[in-house]
Design an enzyme around this catalytic site. Structure first.
Site, PDB file in Angstrom:
ATOM      1  N   GLU A 248       0.892  -1.168   0.000  1.00 30.60           N
ATOM      2  CA  GLU A 248       0.000   0.000   0.000  1.00 30.60           C
ATOM      3  C   GLU A 248       0.920   1.205   0.000  1.00 30.60           C
ATOM      4  O   GLU A 248       1.625   1.455   0.968  1.00 30.60           O
ATOM      5  CB  GLU A 248      -0.878  -0.033   1.257  1.00 30.60           C
ATOM      6  CG  GLU A 248      -1.822   1.155   1.347  1.00 30.60           C
ATOM      7  CD  GLU A 248      -2.509   1.234   2.712  1.00 30.60           C
ATOM      8  OE1 GLU A 248      -2.758   0.183   3.331  1.00 30.60           O
ATOM      9  OE2 GLU A 248      -2.777   2.353   3.155  1.00 30.60           O
ATOM     10  N   CYS A 285      -4.023   6.740   6.198  1.00 26.88           N
ATOM     11  CA  CYS A 285      -3.947   6.425   4.760  1.00 26.88           C
ATOM     12  C   CYS A 285      -5.194   6.921   4.041  1.00 26.88           C
ATOM     13  O   CYS A 285      -5.178   7.100   2.830  1.00 26.88           O
ATOM     14  CB  CYS A 285      -3.851   4.926   4.501  1.00 26.88           C
ATOM     15  SG  CYS A 285      -3.230   3.937   5.839  1.00 26.88           S
TER      16      CYS A 285
END
Lengths: 494, 494
Positions: A248, A285
């Protein structure tokens, strides 16, 4: 220390409030240290094949973390300044994840067993499919989640659940928390009769590259920056035997506010945005990093005023570590100075008595036609960019420039005509792993339907790092043909 | 021709029996041609989102192939020399695959829908997860399956089923078959109201690299050689936006014969091996390429005699194309000349009246301690290597040197003691995607429990290219949060 490295440079644990070095809880691992950690982990593969024992391990790990809560919270807060409330929630999420995976392992449904019995009429053989662990999992701890995405986090929990031993590259932002959690997890393993080496840790930048390149490493889980993650992705792909790299690497989390939404509830949207992008000092995030707002006044003024006022009231606070603070300040200043950018709230240092390194959030605005490429890069920390769009041609033009993202959100009015709504959603859907309607992307939940991962760079594989589906990252299918019952894994017997 | 390339070099269709050029059914595609094909395919994404229509497309494609059976069989045989019986079976498998995927699409279970309703008590939002197509799929046709792993094959069927338009890099061994099938599939698309461009073709080596690098290409399916596949894998990983590369790059398919098995049924095993490795002139991905046999005489003599006799009786026949023939003859000669290798049956040219390019199978034997690394590389064609092992230390030493493989097989006796059996199986399991007991790997079936794919280089991702699970190669999960019903995909509504 659990990493048992004896010779590398000491790894400092730093107080992000002051920048002072607190301790040296570990040493950097050289190639021989990494080899020792991966080899020791690989030797535990057979022991981990015992499914009930793996479930017991995950329960014992959660219990051990719960029992050490005061120490964990104190250590993690000293290293990350995330505060007791947030870390209490994160620890609860972490133990919840471990226990969820314990139930997943015990249940066995994740093995997706298929049994096709022999058909003597057609000569078809007996075929039985299950899933088998890939081998040693390399897990890179994330800076912004010292528990839930680090040593005892989702990658570790899902890999152990799958039957993969784990070697964690600890994060330099919280090495002591990492070592503390590793000791607890290794102790939990021994208590349920498994080798402690089902989990190991290594520290240091070079250790990460050696870990990805080690012949016995079979898959990688990574949460972090685009630059570092891409470099490791490329190393994983270039190995003599390439391995899956589940990374990620960042996310812009665009939000579109429709004209009708702004016209009816500008202040509510502005206030909600401020709460979302300053949550945890913008170190999520899923922070909304680019917000497309209609340029029509007076709604625009009301929205921007509400967002600016609310963000200005957010308390100054330190970031996760001094390096992230430098990057935030430099990145925010660079963006604020781009042509056409209006500074609604100036980002900058905001020292407080107990945190000389504290910063305050920033809020920028720019017209869609002035949107510089640099504003499409994630700026980690409490900064977001309002992009003022004028009409229906601006929107698709901006959306077409956006990279893949974890989430894409839209704020709309209840009476929005579908003829305007659906085309917009059709443009957002290819960008994101999660589409959010009339809510902020930071408001979420860890449930089976959650998808955390989107098109590159939000994720490097079409999988999720959150939720029990993450177990599939560490497994491969295997079929037994015409095997007598005593040679079959238990789940494949009649 | 369906590829509509107008300027590249003509692509020859060659008769593998004689080496004569039959026709030029296509032209090589340049970068602009590839761009046109991928862009045209990408424009059909929205039309393909209609799930019932996709199911109709797959049924119509199968019907169109069935209706053109005589022409397909004649063309494919003229280009591959695989013969009518084998090609009839392959066409049946191909249409079966298309219809299986039509049922998979109609059923919708592959979307793995999860719905977690909002919980006002905890503030949990409404989360609904489904799967969405990745985008344009690039499919590389395989030389050895002109139908089932080529233009109308499993990769194409699974990608279309997932909702991904397909551009096939046609195989130079059967360009006319490829164009014929492409015309049929494009016609089927138009008959069900879809654009013909849901499927396109490109020809030529360079077209393959342009296809993998095209910005709109979202995933790749490949079946072919280690060298070519690895190069394309590396290109896919090095893109600005890396994409999944699902490659099958070769497989050795090791077989272990236990001492008791050889002692009790040496002749049966030898005969079975010969039938398996010469099937289709050894041009199956699952051909047993390395067979570990106990060195104890007289069982060894009986096994080798039976295998040699049976293989010698296999009719001489051409290989798929003159290039593969050259590689087979050179590769077999090289292996036969390695130190310690005993030639039980000499491979070589064996011209017949109707096939001057026919070859005969080869059978080599070597002691375990003389096993050269070059014997661990797959030799495509009717060649296998017997490795004579002396004791229980030879076996693990050889198995430890083997690369990942599609299948690993063991022939054993009914009364084999589990204490000897389980450790051996434990060494085979990490190598393979399918474990075969007392059978040959070429004897298989396309059923839901089938796994076709193993550790690298047998596959580059932990997925299967055979069976309906292959649909997951072309999908990514996406979650809708708090979406009103009219904005949800049909499968996510209450």
């Amino acid at each position: 220390m659990t990493d048992r490295t004896r010779t590398g440079a000491p790894v400092p644990s730093t107080d992000p409030r002051t920048g002072a070095v607190r301790a040296h809880p570990a040493r950097e691992a050289g190639p021989a240290d990494v080899d020792r950690a991966v080899t020791a982990a690989a030797r535990t593969l057979d022991a981990l094949a015992d499914r009930p024992r793996r479930a017991a391990l995950l329960h014992a790990a959660a219990d051990a973390l719960d029992a050490a809560r005061p120490e964990i919270l104190a250590t993690a807060d000293a290293e990350t300044a995330l505060g007791e409330a947030r870390l209490t929630g994160e620890l609860a999420r972490t133990t919840h994840q471990l226990r969820s995976f314990a139930r997943t392992v015990a249940d066995g449904g994740y093995l997706e067993v298929r049994i096709d019995r022999a058909d003597p009429a057609t000569g078809r053989p007996d075929l039985r499919r299950t899933k088998t662990p890939l081998g040693v999992a390399a897990v890179f701890a994330a800076g912004n989640f010292p528990l839930a995405f680090s040593v005892p986090g989702g990658d570790t929990a899902s890999a152990l659940a799958a039957g993969c031993p784990v070697v964690v590259k600890a994060h330099p932002g919280h090495p002591e928390t990492g070592e503390l959690c590793a000791r607890l997890l290794r102790g939990a393993a021994e208590r349920v009769g498994l080798p402690a080496d089902v989990l190991g840790t290594v520290h240091g930048f070079a250790a990460g590259t050696h870990l990805v390149q080690h012949p016995l490493t079979a898959a990688v889980g990574f949460t972090g920056s685009l630059r570092g993650g891409r470099a490791l992705h490329d190393l994983a792909a270039a190995r003599p035997r390439p391995i899956p790299f589940h990374g990620e690497l960042g996310s812009l989390n665009p939000v579109v506010v429709t004209e009708r939404a702004a016209a009816t509830r500008a202040a509510e949207i502005g206030t909600g945005l401020a709460a979302s992008y300053t949550l945890g000092q913008g170190q999520y995030c899923t922070k909304p990093g680019l917000v497309l707002v209609p340029a029509a006044r007076p709604a625009l003024d009301a929205l921007e005023r509400a967002a600016t006022t609310a963000a200005a009231q957010a308390p100054a606070a330190p970031l996760l570590d001094p390096r992230i603070r430098e990057n935030y300040l430099a990145g925010a200043a660079h963006r604020a100075a781009l042509p056409g950018v209006e500074v609604l709230l100036a980002p900058g240092p905001a020292p407080t008595a107990d945190a000389p390194l504290a910063v305050r959030p920033g809020l920028l605005a720019v017209a869609a036609e002035d949107l510089h490429d640099d504003l499409l890069d994630e700026c980690f920390g409490p900064l977001t960019v309002l992009v003022r769009y004028h009409d229906d041609t601006d929107l698709p033009a901006v959306l077409a420039r956006l990279p893949g993202t974890l989430t894409a959100a839209r704020h709309h009015a209840p009476d929005e005509p579908p003829a305007r709504t659906l085309p917009l959603l059709a443009r957002l859907a290819p960008l994101a792993g999660r589409l959010v309607l009339n809510a902020w992307p930071t408001a979420t939940a860890v449930t089976p339907a959650m998808q955390h991962g989107g098109p590159y760079p939000a994720a490097t594989t079409p999988t999720t790092s959150v939720g029990t589906s993450a177990i599939h990252r560490w497994l491969r299918p295997v079929t037994y043909q015409d095997a007598p019952p005593d040679l079959l894994p238990a789940e494949l017997r009649d």
